[in-house]
Design an enzyme around this catalytic site. Structure first.
Site, PDB file in Angstrom:
ATOM      1  N   CYS A   2       0.870  -1.172   0.000  1.00 30.58           N
ATOM      2  CA  CYS A   2       0.000   0.000   0.000  1.00 30.58           C
ATOM      3  C   CYS A   2       0.905   1.219   0.000  1.00 30.58           C
ATOM      4  O   CYS A   2       2.117   1.107   0.145  1.00 30.58           O
ATOM      5  CB  CYS A   2      -0.844   0.048   1.269  1.00 30.58           C
ATOM      6  SG  CYS A   2      -1.828  -1.419   1.523  1.00 30.58           S
ATOM      7  N   ARG A  28       1.281   1.891  -5.959  1.00 26.11           N
ATOM      8  CA  ARG A  28       1.509   0.908  -4.892  1.00 26.11           C
ATOM      9  C   ARG A  28       0.214   0.185  -4.476  1.00 26.11           C
ATOM     10  O   ARG A  28       0.257  -0.746  -3.681  1.00 26.11           O
ATOM     11  CB  ARG A  28       2.096   1.606  -3.656  1.00 26.11           C
ATOM     12  CG  ARG A  28       3.440   2.240  -3.892  1.00 26.11           C
ATOM     13  CD  ARG A  28       3.971   2.826  -2.610  1.00 26.11           C
ATOM     14  NE  ARG A  28       4.124   1.812  -1.596  1.00 26.11           N
ATOM     15  CZ  ARG A  28       5.188   1.057  -1.406  1.00 26.11           C
ATOM     16  NH1 ARG A  28       6.224   1.203  -2.199  1.00 26.11           N
ATOM     17  NH2 ARG A  28       5.231   0.163  -0.443  1.00 26.11           N
ATOM     18  N   TRP A  75      -3.888  -1.618  -1.175  1.00 25.52           N
ATOM     19  CA  TRP A  75      -3.896  -2.845  -1.969  1.00 25.52           C
ATOM     20  C   TRP A  75      -4.302  -3.916  -0.968  1.00 25.52           C
ATOM     21  O   TRP A  75      -3.513  -4.302  -0.105  1.00 25.52           O
ATOM     22  CB  TRP A  75      -2.495  -3.112  -2.540  1.00 25.52           C
ATOM     23  CG  TRP A  75      -2.466  -4.309  -3.436  1.00 25.52           C
ATOM     24  CD1 TRP A  75      -2.049  -5.565  -3.124  1.00 25.52           C
ATOM     25  CD2 TRP A  75      -2.848  -4.353  -4.809  1.00 25.52           C
ATOM     26  NE1 TRP A  75      -2.164  -6.387  -4.204  1.00 25.52           N
ATOM     27  CE2 TRP A  75      -2.650  -5.682  -5.258  1.00 25.52           C
ATOM     28  CE3 TRP A  75      -3.353  -3.412  -5.710  1.00 25.52           C
ATOM     29  CZ2 TRP A  75      -2.933  -6.077  -6.554  1.00 25.52           C
ATOM     30  CZ3 TRP A  75      -3.616  -3.823  -7.007  1.00 25.52           C
ATOM     31  CH2 TRP A  75      -3.407  -5.127  -7.422  1.00 25.52           C
ATOM     32  N   ASN A 103       1.222   0.085   6.025  1.00 31.57           N
ATOM     33  CA  ASN A 103       1.592  -0.752   4.880  1.00 31.57           C
ATOM     34  C   ASN A 103       2.361  -1.933   5.426  1.00 31.57           C
ATOM     35  O   ASN A 103       3.372  -1.745   6.104  1.00 31.57           O
ATOM     36  CB  ASN A 103       2.460   0.062   3.905  1.00 31.57           C
ATOM     37  CG  ASN A 103       3.148  -0.828   2.883  1.00 31.57           C
ATOM     38  OD1 ASN A 103       2.593  -1.840   2.465  1.00 31.57           O
ATOM     39  ND2 ASN A 103       4.354  -0.457   2.494  1.00 31.57           N
ATOM     40  N   GLY A 104       1.886  -3.141   5.142  1.00 39.33           N
ATOM     41  CA  GLY A 104       2.590  -4.331   5.622  1.00 39.33           C
ATOM     42  C   GLY A 104       1.600  -5.396   6.031  1.00 39.33           C
ATOM     43  O   GLY A 104       0.411  -5.318   5.700  1.00 39.33           O
ATOM     44  N   GLU A 490       8.468 -21.031 -18.325  1.00 40.48           N
ATOM     45  CA  GLU A 490       8.329 -19.650 -17.862  1.00 40.48           C
ATOM     46  C   GLU A 490       9.468 -18.777 -18.415  1.00 40.48           C
ATOM     47  O   GLU A 490       9.240 -17.647 -18.846  1.00 40.48           O
ATOM     48  CB  GLU A 490       8.276 -19.612 -16.331  1.00 40.48           C
ATOM     49  CG  GLU A 490       8.178 -18.235 -15.710  1.00 40.48           C
ATOM     50  CD  GLU A 490       6.975 -17.413 -16.165  1.00 40.48           C
ATOM     51  OE1 GLU A 490       6.083 -17.937 -16.840  1.00 40.48           O
ATOM     52  OE2 GLU A 490       6.962 -16.206 -15.850  1.00 40.48           O
ATOM     53  N   LYS A 494       8.921 -15.489 -20.902  1.00 44.28           N
ATOM     54  CA  LYS A 494       9.468 -14.155 -20.616  1.00 44.28           C
ATOM     55  C   LYS A 494      10.251 -13.646 -21.825  1.00 44.28           C
ATOM     56  O   LYS A 494      10.089 -12.517 -22.250  1.00 44.28           O
ATOM     57  CB  LYS A 494      10.410 -14.169 -19.395  1.00 44.28           C
ATOM     58  CG  LYS A 494       9.800 -14.417 -18.050  1.00 44.28           C
ATOM     59  CD  LYS A 494       8.923 -13.313 -17.514  1.00 44.28           C
ATOM     60  CE  LYS A 494       7.515 -13.418 -17.964  1.00 44.28           C
ATOM     61  NZ  LYS A 494       6.546 -14.058 -17.165  1.00 44.28           N
ATOM     62  N   GLU A 497       7.855 -12.859 -24.815  1.00 43.94           N
ATOM     63  CA  GLU A 497       6.902 -11.750 -24.730  1.00 43.94           C
ATOM     64  C   GLU A 497       7.563 -10.382 -24.650  1.00 43.94           C
ATOM     65  O   GLU A 497       7.030  -9.415 -25.163  1.00 43.94           O
ATOM     66  CB  GLU A 497       5.888 -11.939 -23.596  1.00 43.94           C
ATOM     67  CG  GLU A 497       6.424 -11.785 -22.199  1.00 43.94           C
ATOM     68  CD  GLU A 497       5.336 -11.889 -21.126  1.00 43.94           C
ATOM     69  OE1 GLU A 497       4.193 -11.486 -21.359  1.00 43.94           O
ATOM     70  OE2 GLU A 497       5.662 -12.379 -20.027  1.00 43.94           O
ATOM     71  N   HIS A 513      12.632 -36.665 -30.000  1.00 43.53           N
ATOM     72  CA  HIS A 513      11.373 -36.976 -30.671  1.00 43.53           C
ATOM     73  C   HIS A 513      10.996 -35.883 -31.671  1.00 43.53           C
ATOM     74  O   HIS A 513       9.851 -35.808 -32.095  1.00 43.53           O
ATOM     75  CB  HIS A 513      10.267 -37.188 -29.639  1.00 43.53           C
ATOM     76  CG  HIS A 513      10.594 -38.290 -28.680  1.00 43.53           C
ATOM     77  ND1 HIS A 513      10.548 -39.614 -29.034  1.00 43.53           N
ATOM     78  CD2 HIS A 513      11.057 -38.254 -27.409  1.00 43.53           C
ATOM     79  CE1 HIS A 513      10.929 -40.355 -28.007  1.00 43.53           C
ATOM     80  NE2 HIS A 513      11.251 -39.552 -27.003  1.00 43.53           N
ATOM     81  N   LYS A 613      -1.682  -6.134 -19.488  1.00 45.75           N
ATOM     82  CA  LYS A 613      -1.384  -6.754 -18.192  1.00 45.75           C
ATOM     83  C   LYS A 613      -2.493  -7.723 -17.800  1.00 45.75           C
ATOM     84  O   LYS A 613      -2.226  -8.808 -17.296  1.00 45.75           O
ATOM     85  CB  LYS A 613      -1.228  -5.655 -17.134  1.00 45.75           C
ATOM     86  CG  LYS A 613      -0.871  -6.174 -15.755  1.00 45.75           C
ATOM     87  CD  LYS A 613       0.545  -6.732 -15.737  1.00 45.75           C
ATOM     88  CE  LYS A 613       0.882  -7.446 -14.465  1.00 45.75           C
ATOM     89  NZ  LYS A 613       2.034  -8.343 -14.594  1.00 45.75           N
TER      90      LYS A 613
HETATM   91  O1  M6R Z   1      -3.650 -12.258 -14.231  1.00 47.70           O
HETATM   92  P1  M6R Z   1      -3.358 -13.656 -14.665  1.00 47.70           P
HETATM   93  O2  M6R Z   1      -2.366 -14.353 -13.833  1.00 47.70           O
HETATM   94  O3  M6R Z   1      -4.611 -14.467 -14.820  1.00 47.70           O
HETATM   95  O4  M6R Z   1      -2.735 -13.501 -16.114  1.00 47.70           O
HETATM   96  C1  M6R Z   1      -2.430 -14.605 -16.896  1.00 47.70           C
HETATM   97  C2  M6R Z   1      -1.597 -14.242 -18.093  1.00 47.70           C
HETATM   98  O5  M6R Z   1      -2.270 -13.327 -18.901  1.00 47.70           O
HETATM   99  C3  M6R Z   1      -0.251 -13.658 -17.682  1.00 47.70           C
HETATM  100  O6  M6R Z   1       0.454 -14.520 -16.854  1.00 47.70           O
HETATM  101  C4  M6R Z   1       0.608 -13.362 -18.933  1.00 47.70           C
HETATM  102  O7  M6R Z   1       0.956 -14.554 -19.547  1.00 47.70           O
HETATM  103  C5  M6R Z   1       1.834 -12.533 -18.541  1.00 47.70           C
HETATM  104  N1  M6R Z   1       2.031 -11.482 -19.478  1.00 47.70           N
HETATM  105  C6  M6R Z   1       3.075 -13.336 -18.452  1.00 47.70           C
HETATM  106  O8  M6R Z   1       4.193 -12.573 -18.161  1.00 47.70           O
END
Ligand code: M6R
Length: 618
Positions: A2, A28, A75, A103-104, A490, A494, A497, A513, A613
């Site tokens: 927060c 925040r 938050w 905050n915490g 993962e 990263k 994207e 394979h 996002k």
């Molecule tokens: O908010 P969510 O965790 O449901 O979002 C899922 C994906 O849209 C999210 O993880 C997306 O793949 C990110 N951009 C990955 O870095």
């Protein structure tokens, strides 16, 4: 996470200034907002759920009177985003005499609340913060009737006595009608800074809150109590009341730089925030962890639904649940759920939906399909108050604070930490792991935040040079075995994207394979190789790649000479991490690699093209 802010002004009104400062702290947290000001020994409070602009439009945050005040942008961690849970929080007295912003996370708030309720205190909110207000109130009452040998007196003593009882993290500030010329703040683990101007004193979670007003900053350390008054600021050590002399420092940040705390991008800031966020996941409320564990234990079938990074967390969790608690779980990409399981899901199914935002349309659609067929819905999310929390029978808030970079980083490692805690608990409940193993896992999970901190500190430069070396490659492989397959996926997501680098991830055993046909001299292959049971076979896979001229980068345990000699480059991870926890530290260099590759390739890591996002359309 927060944002808190407060000020003592020699002239002018505090409220508009608090409002403006909270706007600058909105990154925040932004689900509720509130202010309290003091004038003529009277406290004025306005607060509500919603973003600052929306609350201001209805309530006018600028018209509170007085030169002293505190504010908060929230938050949600404990309690949904509702007006009653917004800060400032106060004690029992009506009209309120105390206002607290915080905050915490207060770990022992349930015990404290019980103790205070037994003494006659009445709680209004579901927050942990309200406990602090009641503790201060109780101390003020006690100090009027009982002689005290405290080093502090009056309100200061009441706040010092209150924070002395707290276990957890806090940057907390309080005002009180009894001593209306003061703000008393304290810090443990959550950030707190002071801003010093000629005609005003400020406190805040972060410098941007007051940066347009002053660039003279005093950093408050853990275990310190601060008293602000018109005369200035006084810092003392909570442990013995001794005075701390600290001179202000000048910062030359622009407001935008300050929001990122000096980091060039939110993504890098969020990678660096991981140790703190991981520590926060170790403070989750016991009763929700226990409740979720019980639901999982009783489930006939468990299907985990999620998208993107959250799906990778589910995949890693499926290995954790299987290995630690002998529970078979099915991780499913949410957009496929209805097709794959829509007809078979039923009243005996338990769905664990994982979503950082809690608003991802595909995840919510999967949940809706399951709900209509009477399945039990459990949730793990960072968005307390999000749709997922409303449709879940039980949910856990992972408490990572807002993540602004589009690429999920700190929220992924926090999801892993929560899921591993659930798997350990379930293993214990089912008697599937020995006490010795539980003790080791409990000990190691506590060490993970420090380990991640060390990786970021020691490996960043090396990762940066690897990004330079490989910036012009056309494609990458990410390989792992067992739980490290999730880490590899993962790392690949990263890189794709944010650096727009075509990449492929698959279990290392699959190479022969098909995919190995892509490999030619210099082809970059990243291996995730913790020293688990798959290590021997993985070494065979590394050799296959080497034999075809691949350029191998290994993320391996420090001192693993065999792998280090085989690889062209390697990143070292601290020794002794149990296999089920390994994705947390092993993914960190991959996040950093993607970040530096994005920079090398001229991409904006915070705002990759075509992505949002939170994906709220199917
Ligand atoms: O908010 P969510 O965790 O449901 O979002 C899922 C994906 O849209 C999210 O993880 C997306 O793949 C990110 N951009 C990955 O870095």
């Amino acid at each position: 996470m927060c944002g808190i802010f407060g000020c003592i002004l020699k002239r002018g009104r505090a409220a508009p200034l608090i409002h403006a400062a909270l706007k600058r702290l909105e990154y925040r947290g932004y689900d509720s907002v509130g202010e309290a000001t003091l004038r003529d020994q009277q406290l004025f409070i306005k607060k509500d759920a919603g973003k600052i602009d929306a609350v201001h439009a209805i309530r006018n945050l600028d018209d509170l009177p007085g030169r002293i005040g505190v504010g908060h942008t929230r938050w949600a961690t404990h309690g949904a985003p509702l007006q009653i849970n917004a800060h400032p929080q106060s004690g029992c007295s009506d009209p309120p005499r105390i206002a607290v912003v915080h905050n915490g996370i207060i770990e022992n708030f349930a015990e404290l609340k019980k103790e205070l309720e037994d003494r006659g205190h009445r709680f209004k909110s579901k927050t942990d913060t309200e406990t602090i207000a009641h503790l201060i109130e109780e101390n003020l009452k006690k100090r009027q009737t009982e002689p005290s040998e405290d080093v502090y007196s009056g309100f200061r003593s009441a706040v010092a006595g209150a924070v002395d009882r707290l276990v957890g993290s806090y940057a907390v500030a309080a005002v009180c009608t009894q001593e209306p010329d003061k703000i008393v703040c304290a810090r443990n683990e959550s950030p707190l800074v002071l801003g010093i101007a000629d005609d005003a004193y400020y406190f805040a979670s972060d410098i941007p809150a007051f940066l347009p007003l002053t660039n003279k900053v005093v950093y408050v350390e853990n275990g310190e109590l601060v008293t602000l008054s018109k005369k200035g600021f006084e810092i003392t050590k909570l442990v013995d009341g001794s005075t701390v002399v600290r001179t202000p420092k000048l910062v030359d940040w622009t407001p935008r730089m300050a929001e990122k705390q000096g980091y060039p991008h939110f993504m890098l800031k969020e990678i660096h925030e991981q140790p703190r966020c991981l520590r926060d996941t170790l403070r989750l409320q016991e009763k929700y962890l226990e409740l979720l564990t019980t639901f999982l234990d009783r489930a006939r079938e468990v299907i985990m639904v999620a998208c993107g990074t959250s799906y990778h967390a589910c995949l890693a969790a499926s290995y954790m649940f299987s290995k630690l608690s002998f529970l078979a779980t099915h991780p499913v990409i949410a957009s496929e759920f209805t097709e794959q399981h829509g007809k078979s899901v039923n009243i005996d199914s338990t769905i664990l939906a994982v979503s950082q935002s809690g608003e991802t349309a595909d995840t919510l659609a999967a949940v809706e399909t399951a709900r209509q067929r009477a399945a039990t819905i459990l949730g793990l999310t960072n968005g307390v108050g999000s749709t997922l929390t409303r449709v879940s029978r039980v949910y856990i808030g992972q408490q990572s604070g807002p993540e602004i970079g589009v690429a999920a980083t700190k929220t992924f490692t926090s999801q892993l930490s929560v899921l591993s805690q659930l798997a350990i608990r379930l293993g214990k409940k089912r008697g599937k792991i020995s006490q010795e193993e539980i003790d080791l896992l409990d000990e190691k999970i506590e060490e993970i935040p420090d380990i991640v901190e060390k990786i970021v500190e020691t490996q960043s430069k090396k990762v940066q040079s690897l990004a330079k070396k490989h910036r012009s490659k056309e494609c990458f492989f990410f390989l792992g075995r067992g739980i490290s397959y999730a880490t590899a996926l993962e790392g690949r997501l990263k890189l794709m994207e944010i650096a727009y680098m075509p990449s492929i991830a698959f279990p290392a055993g699959e190479s022969k394979h098909g995919p190995i046909s892509l490999v030619e001299p210099g082809f970059p292959v990243i291996f995730v190789c913790p020293p688990d049971e798959t290590r021997r076979t993985l070494i065979g896979n590394i050799m296959e790649m080497k034999a075809r001229g691949a350029s191998v980068i290994a993320v391996c345990e420090e001192g693993d000479d065999e792998i280090m000699q085989l690889a062209d480059d390697y990143i070292e991870i601290t020794k002794g991490i149990p296999e089920v926890l390994s994705p947390i530290p092993y993914v960190v260099p991959l996040q950093l690699f993607a970040y530096h590759m994005a920079l090398e390739r001229g991409c904006d890591p915070d705002m990759p093209r075509n992505l949002a996002k939170s994906v709220t359309v199917k």
